[in-house]
Design a protein around this motif. Structure first.
Motif, mmCIF file in Angstrom:
data_model
loop_
_atom_site.group_PDB
_atom_site.id
_atom_site.type_symbol
_atom_site.label_atom_id
_atom_site.label_comp_id
_atom_site.label_asym_id
_atom_site.label_seq_id
_atom_site.Cartn_x
_atom_site.Cartn_y
_atom_site.Cartn_z
ATOM 1 N N GLY A 145 0.789 -1.065 -0.251
ATOM 2 C CA GLY A 145 0.078 0.070 -0.117
ATOM 3 C C GLY A 145 0.835 1.170 -0.275
ATOM 4 N N ILE A 146 2.169 1.218 -0.258
ATOM 5 C CA ILE A 146 3.039 2.350 -0.258
ATOM 6 C C ILE A 146 2.932 2.868 -1.736
ATOM 7 C CG2 ILE A 146 5.449 3.398 -0.068
ATOM 8 C CD1 ILE A 146 5.705 0.830 1.852
ATOM 9 N N ARG A 147 2.792 4.109 -1.921
ATOM 10 C CA ARG A 147 2.641 4.943 -3.211
ATOM 11 C C ARG A 147 4.197 4.725 -3.678
ATOM 12 N NH1 ARG A 147 -1.025 6.458 -6.505
ATOM 13 N NH2 ARG A 147 0.383 7.724 -7.762
ATOM 14 N N CYS A 148 4.564 4.200 -4.774
ATOM 15 C CA CYS A 148 5.938 3.787 -5.073
ATOM 16 C C CYS A 148 6.286 3.810 -6.510
ATOM 17 C CB CYS A 148 6.225 2.585 -4.248
ATOM 18 S SG CYS A 148 8.201 2.282 -4.037
ATOM 19 N N ALA A 149 7.359 4.247 -6.846
ATOM 20 C CA ALA A 149 7.666 4.252 -8.375
ATOM 21 C C ALA A 149 9.364 3.964 -8.571
ATOM 22 C CB ALA A 149 7.288 5.231 -9.162
ATOM 23 N N ALA A 150 9.775 3.489 -9.467
ATOM 24 C CA ALA A 150 11.231 3.024 -9.754
ATOM 25 C C ALA A 150 11.657 3.460 -11.305
ATOM 26 C CB ALA A 150 11.569 1.655 -9.378
ATOM 27 N N MET A 151 12.775 4.228 -11.217
ATOM 28 C CA MET A 151 13.313 4.526 -12.532
ATOM 29 C C MET A 151 14.765 3.932 -12.756
ATOM 30 S SD MET A 151 13.888 8.269 -14.417
ATOM 31 C CE MET A 151 12.252 8.463 -15.140
ATOM 32 N N LYS A 152 14.474 3.342 -13.897
ATOM 33 C CA LYS A 152 15.946 2.874 -14.277
ATOM 34 C C LYS A 152 16.932 4.005 -15.369
ATOM 35 C CE LYS A 152 14.939 -0.205 -18.257
ATOM 36 N NZ LYS A 152 15.031 -1.657 -18.765
ATOM 37 N N VAL A 153 17.956 3.984 -14.880
ATOM 38 C CA VAL A 153 18.629 5.050 -15.836
ATOM 39 C C VAL A 153 19.739 4.042 -16.593
ATOM 40 C CG1 VAL A 153 20.085 7.045 -15.909
ATOM 41 C CG2 VAL A 153 18.339 6.855 -14.211
ATOM 42 N N LEU A 177 24.149 6.721 -18.685
ATOM 43 C CA LEU A 177 24.895 7.249 -17.764
ATOM 44 C C LEU A 177 25.588 8.752 -18.185
ATOM 45 C CD1 LEU A 177 26.199 4.274 -15.968
ATOM 46 C CD2 LEU A 177 23.773 5.364 -15.453
ATOM 47 N N SER A 178 25.986 8.556 -19.468
ATOM 48 C CA SER A 178 26.803 9.545 -19.908
ATOM 49 C C SER A 178 26.577 9.714 -21.362
ATOM 50 C CB SER A 178 28.307 9.754 -19.728
ATOM 51 O OG SER A 178 28.982 10.633 -20.359
ATOM 52 N N PRO A 179 25.873 10.825 -22.013
ATOM 53 C CA PRO A 179 25.655 12.108 -21.360
ATOM 54 C C PRO A 179 24.407 11.701 -20.047
ATOM 55 C CG PRO A 179 24.683 12.091 -23.588
ATOM 56 C CD PRO A 179 25.614 10.895 -23.475
ATOM 57 N N PHE A 180 24.031 12.395 -19.332
ATOM 58 C CA PHE A 180 22.980 12.209 -18.347
ATOM 59 C C PHE A 180 21.668 12.676 -18.744
ATOM 60 C CE2 PHE A 180 21.000 12.232 -14.421
ATOM 61 C CZ PHE A 180 21.309 10.985 -13.667
ATOM 62 N N PRO A 181 20.712 12.040 -18.801
ATOM 63 C CA PRO A 181 19.589 12.415 -19.057
ATOM 64 C C PRO A 181 18.625 13.249 -18.124
ATOM 65 C CG PRO A 181 19.233 9.725 -18.671
ATOM 66 C CD PRO A 181 20.734 10.325 -18.387
ATOM 67 N N THR A 182 19.094 14.429 -17.890
ATOM 68 C CA THR A 182 18.844 15.056 -16.857
ATOM 69 C C THR A 182 17.258 15.415 -16.728
ATOM 70 O OG1 THR A 182 20.936 16.169 -16.919
ATOM 71 C CG2 THR A 182 19.318 17.318 -15.521
ATOM 72 N N HIS A 183 16.682 15.739 -17.952
ATOM 73 C CA HIS A 183 15.383 16.272 -18.057
ATOM 74 C C HIS A 183 14.452 14.856 -17.572
ATOM 75 C CE1 HIS A 183 15.350 20.128 -19.888
ATOM 76 N NE2 HIS A 183 16.105 19.775 -20.815
ATOM 77 N N GLY A 184 14.723 13.945 -18.129
ATOM 78 C CA GLY A 184 13.637 12.705 -17.934
ATOM 79 C C GLY A 184 13.976 12.352 -16.165
ATOM 80 N N VAL A 185 15.180 12.375 -15.825
ATOM 81 C CA VAL A 185 15.231 12.020 -14.392
ATOM 82 C C VAL A 185 14.708 13.190 -13.547
ATOM 83 C CG1 VAL A 185 16.985 11.558 -12.595
ATOM 84 C CG2 VAL A 185 17.469 10.618 -14.972
ATOM 85 N N SER A 186 14.932 14.587 -13.837
ATOM 86 C CA SER A 186 14.515 15.490 -12.968
ATOM 87 C C SER A 186 12.790 15.422 -12.764
ATOM 88 C CB SER A 186 15.153 16.832 -12.952
ATOM 89 O OG SER A 186 14.871 17.072 -14.211
#
Ligand code: TPP
Ligand code: SF4
Ligand code: MG
Lengths: 597, 301
Positions: free
Chosen positions: A511-519, A522-531
């Motif tokens: 019942g915890i609201r939870c999500a996970a992102m895989k990156v 790593l280089s160049p770093f996908p800053t937009h998507g991650v932030s």
């Protein structure tokens, strides 16, 4: 009913533990189940070190191994006893029933089977000796017993055994007899109704093929499907099997592979071959990557396509060669002197190894730069069932050729263009002659160290990589779990993402609201998507297998955000339970929080 | 220094023009000190490429780092100016990826026998079909005159201000024992002979090693000078049998009076031949080798 069963076989190096595991997972994969499997080897080649073959068999592909096994087999009690607690309640413990007389106090498994666990003492040695005249087939007896105990089709096992002993007739015959002995013995014993295999589910699209392979083999397959021309390498655990497989496969396709005198030569030859327009790669682990640092910089400034497959192990220095770790991220992304931006991609599962293994060649060509594919021992040796598409999903040629530009003398190999990638000629092409140099240079490639040029060329080398963040048909990052705002968001990379995914799914189950992102990139770093993802998360958890949190460092260098680091160096995969516990704590549901409530 | 004359003659230039090829000398003027032995080497290499009819675009000159390694910029071919000591493995990659290219490696004594010394045995034993021109000035020129692995014992440099305590290596002897299939020695002060030797080395199928004695006029005023070398060098004895490796090694051991000429030559399969053999053993198909097209490409998929 969905099947989800984990089997562990524990023994010493001489017991055929890994061989039995190999047959078993092949048998399950052949029957149509999904398999994820990761073995533990001793660091020494000879002797009686501990081996564990572990596999989880499911109807839908699982993302990691489970904390506890449903079935445990001991081929050597001295090694298996410390693991007895990893068998779940009502799970089956299969072990040698033989004499305990000569064993030290507490040396027999019978004294360690827990109250809720089901003991299956078998005369393993006796069955092997009776059926084959030797005790060498104890591992196969056990396989027969498992087939009988779970009512699995013996045919699937026989096929897998046949494949294993393809070229050894005597061993194949003995194994057949031992398998039957185990199978028959199972008929005499009580069945386990708590561990049941439902029918497998086929998810195969017409034309595609399903194979159970490990990460290294998947990388090889990706490289071959992308049309690798040349490979240069030097053996090192845990990357060696990449080179070994390519050594047997590449000549069949007219390719060339050379074992060089060291890793410096290997990467040097890759850069030389890349210069000629060939698709070239090498593979190594941390120590080799350290040696390659200088030449990788040459690849960066010379803008030569080159591919390096790196499988990490415990470091620093010679470190822990047979243990897994994710501690080479900093070196892969930043290693070497000077401003030397490069592409680093890190698959999170075996399927990803295949995709990254092939895509690396596309990216190296498209952006004219070294590409590092960063995996680790865990992913190298982890088996998963992978569905391969009918046609390889890789482009054969991503080069930007100079065409008429070369004729328009003088040819500018390093022309400053709108997207910062310059058309590239290769030896043999008239009019395209140029010198690739490690010195800073002008558009013609002639040495020049003026402030303006160094600035312009540095910008070119950095900016051109940004396009890689939109490289077609590639998953740079991906979000799983709850959409919208979540209490806890996990961000992870590489092999550890599987455990994160499992932990996230379990947390949601609680019942915890939870999500996970895989990156993955790593280089160049996908800053937009991650932030964008981090903006949705109340708490951010970054689990990884190194001491300080190298990925968390990288993330925070790109996105200003507080994160909770779960950095561990056990030399083995992180435990789903450990991640889950941390999620609970961050969500205010930790054990302590529960008690207080 | 008086006997240095350009070997790149006017007739040759005309011949080049008529053949549709380009001048093998690039428009970039060498950055070397006036009088440096390297000038005659670049002339000789250009003349040899011309003589052997190598199309400019099919030649790749690979170097490491050093004064000598600036070489690729001064010839009109493809080139790679790589890292200190790494020219040989880079060139091995070039040649392995495309057999149709003529690959020449150039570099200094420090580049080849100090930092890059670990690569020489392997290029030699594999018989990579490339030509290695080693410019031996017994000094680190580019970094301004420090001791090199071929500097004489007692030599004084900024890094051995009292004297060099180490004895010099004997590169010829080493390369002979590594299994090089063509080994010779020349002297920058004898440009005609140098040119002949370079042509022969490039014509050889396999790993050819030419040791070129060359004075660093700026940083060595006492040892490897034109006047000293002019007195020391001799020709190999007329009866030297270049198919006799042991005889070649005996000659190489006399490094006080270096002998110029062809020390050793043998025909044997190259690395490319051996790798083609593996393709056949594996039941694979040998890619067609159209002249100077990326050779392996055809075999893809
Ligand atoms: C890894 C590395 N170490 C040191 C250097 C500095 N360095 C450049 S050239 C050179 C020595 C050059 O001597 P040699 O190879 O004999 O060539 P020469 O200049 O005499 O022709 C050194 C030490 C470097 N470029 N890279
Ligand atoms: S420093 Fe010596 S080796 Fe370098 S260019 Fe000048 S004379 Fe030649
Ligand atoms: Mg020198």
């Amino acid at each position: 009913m969905a099947t989800d069963i984990q089997i562990s076989i524990i023994g010493s190096a001489g017991d055929g533990t890994i061989a039995a595991g190999d047959i078993l997972r092949n048998a399950f994969a052949g029957m149509g189940y999904k398999v994820i499997s990761f073995d533990v080897y001793p660091p020494e080649i000879r002797g009686f070190g501990k081996c564990i073959a572990r596999m989880r068999i499911t109807t839908e592909q699982a993302y990691s191994l489970k904390h506890k096994s449903d079935v445990m087999v001991s081929l050597d009690d001295s090694h298996a006893i410390p693991h007895a607690g990893e068998l779940r309640d009502c799970g089956a413990m299969i072990y040698e029933q033989g004499s305990i007389v000569r064993l030290p106090e507490g040396g027999h498994m019978s004294a360690h089977v827990g109250p809720g666990q089901l003991p299956y003492p078998l005369p393993i040695r006796e069955l092997s000796e009776k059926s084959t005249g030797a005790n060498r087939s104890r591992n196969i007896v056990v396989l027969g017993f498992i087939a009988g105990l779970f009512n699995l089709p013996a045919e699937g096992f026989r096929k897998a055994i046949g494949k294993k002993f393809r070229s050894k007739a005597a061993a194949a015959e003995a194994s057949e007899a031992a398998f039957k002995a185990g199978l028959d013995y199972a008929a005499k014993t009580f069945k386990l109704d708590d561990v049941v295999f439902g029918p497998p589910v086929s998810s195969v699209v017409a034309g595609s093929t399903v194979e159970m392979i490990n990460g290294n083999a998947a990388i090889v397959r990706g490289a071959l499907d992308a049309g690798i021309d040349t490979f240069f390498g030097y053996p090192i655990t845990p990357a060696t099997s990449i080179m070994e497989r390519l050594a047997s496969e590449m000549p069949k396709r007219g390719g060339r592979l050379l074992q060089t005198e060291d890793e410096i030569s290997a990467i040097s030859a890759v850069v030389g071959a890349g210069f000629t327009g060939a698709r070239a790669a090498t593979s190594t682990s941390g120590p080799g990557l350290s040696l390659m640092a200088e030449m990788l910089g040459m690849g960066v400034i010379g803008e030569v396509p080159s591919v390096v497959f790196v499988s990490q192990r415990g470091g620093p220095s010679t470190g822990m060669p047979t243990k897994t770790e994710q501690s080479d991220l900093h070196m892969a992304v930043y290693g070497g002197h000077g401003d030397a931006p490069r592409i680093v991609i890190a698959p999170t599962n075996v399927d990803g190894c295949y995709r990254c293994g092939g895509k690396a060649f596309e990216m190296a060509e498209a952006y004219q730069t070294p590409v590092i594919v960063l995996i680790d021992l865990y992913l190298s040796n982890r088996y998963e069932t992978v569905v391969f598409p009918a046609r390889p999903p890789f482009e054969a040629d991503m080069n930007r050729k100079p065409g008429k530009q070369a004729a328009a003398a003088p040819y500018k190999r390093y022309a400053l263009t709108a997207d910062h990638v310059s058309p590239r000629s290769v030896p043999g092409e008239k009019g395209g002659m140029h010198v690739v140099t490690g010195l800073e240079h002008n558009e013609l490639g002639r040495p020049n160290d003026s402030a303006e040029l160094h600035t312009a060329m540095s910008r070119k080398r950095h900016e051109k990589l940004k396009a890689a963040l939109r490289h077609p048909d590639f998953t740079h990052f991906k979000r799983f779990g709850d959409e919208g705002p979540v209490d806890v968001g996990l961000v992870a990379w590489g092999s550890t993402f599987g455990e994160c995914l499992e932990a996230m799914l379990k947390a949601r189950g609680e019942g915890i609201r939870c999500a996970a992102m895989k990156v993955v990139m790593l280089s160049p770093f996908p800053t937009h998507g991650v932030s964008a993802f981090l903006a949705d998360c109340k708490e951010v958890l970054v689990p990884e297998l190194n001491y300080e949190g190298q990925f968390a460092n990288l993330l925070q260098a790109n996105v200003a955000r507080q994160v909770t680091r779960l950095a561990r160096v056990p030399g083995e995969p992180m435990k789903v339970e450990e991640i889950l516990e941390e999620i609970r704590r961050l969500a205010g549901r930790g054990k302590s929080a529960q008690k207080a409530a | 220094m008086g006997d240095i004359k350009p070997v790149y003659l006017e007739e040759k230039l005309k011949e080049i023009e008529e053949s549709g090829r380009l001048d093998y000398r690039s428009k970039t003027l060498p950055t070397w000190c006036p009088g440096c032995g390297y000038f005659s080497i670049v002339e000789a290499v250009a003349a040899s490429l011309c003589e052997l009819n190598v199309p400019n675009e099919n030649a790749v000159v690979v170097s490491g780092i050093g004064c000598s390694s600036r070489f690729p910029f001064f010839v009109n071919t493809y080139g790679m100016h790589t890292l200190h000591g790494r020219a040989l493995p880079v060139a091995t990659g070039v040649k392995t990826a495309n057999d149709a290219l003529t690959v020449v490696v150039v570099g200094g004594d420090g580049d080849g026998f100090a930092i890059g010394g670990g690569h020489v045995p392997h290029a030699a034993r594999r018989n990579v079909d490339i030509t290695y021109l080693l410019f031996d000035n017994g000094i680190y020129g580019l970094t301004k005159g420090q001791t090199s692995p071929t500097s004489a014992i007692g030599f004084r440099t900024p890094t051995s201000p009292y004297e060099n305590p180490d004895r010099p290596l004997n590169p010829l002897l080493m390369v002979l024992s590594y299994g090089a299939s063509w080994v010779g020695q020349a002297y920058a002060g004898r440009p005609d002979h140098l040119h002949k030797m370079i042509t022969q080395a490039m014509a050889h199928r396999g790993f050819s090693y030419l040791h070129i004695l060359s004075p660093c006029v700026t940083f060595d005023k006492t040892h490897r000078t034109y006047s000293n070398l002019g007195m020391q060098v001799r020709d190999l004895p007329a009866d030297h049998e270049p198919t006799d490796r042991a005889a070649a090694m005996r000659e190489a051991m006399d490094d006080a009076l270096p002998a110029l000429g062809l020390y050793f030559r043998e025909e044997r399969p190259t690395l490319g031949d051996a790798l083609d053999g593996l393709v056949e053993k594996a039941g694979g198909e040998l890619p067609g080798k159209p002249a100077a097209k990326p050779a392996r490409k055809a075999a893809r998929r």
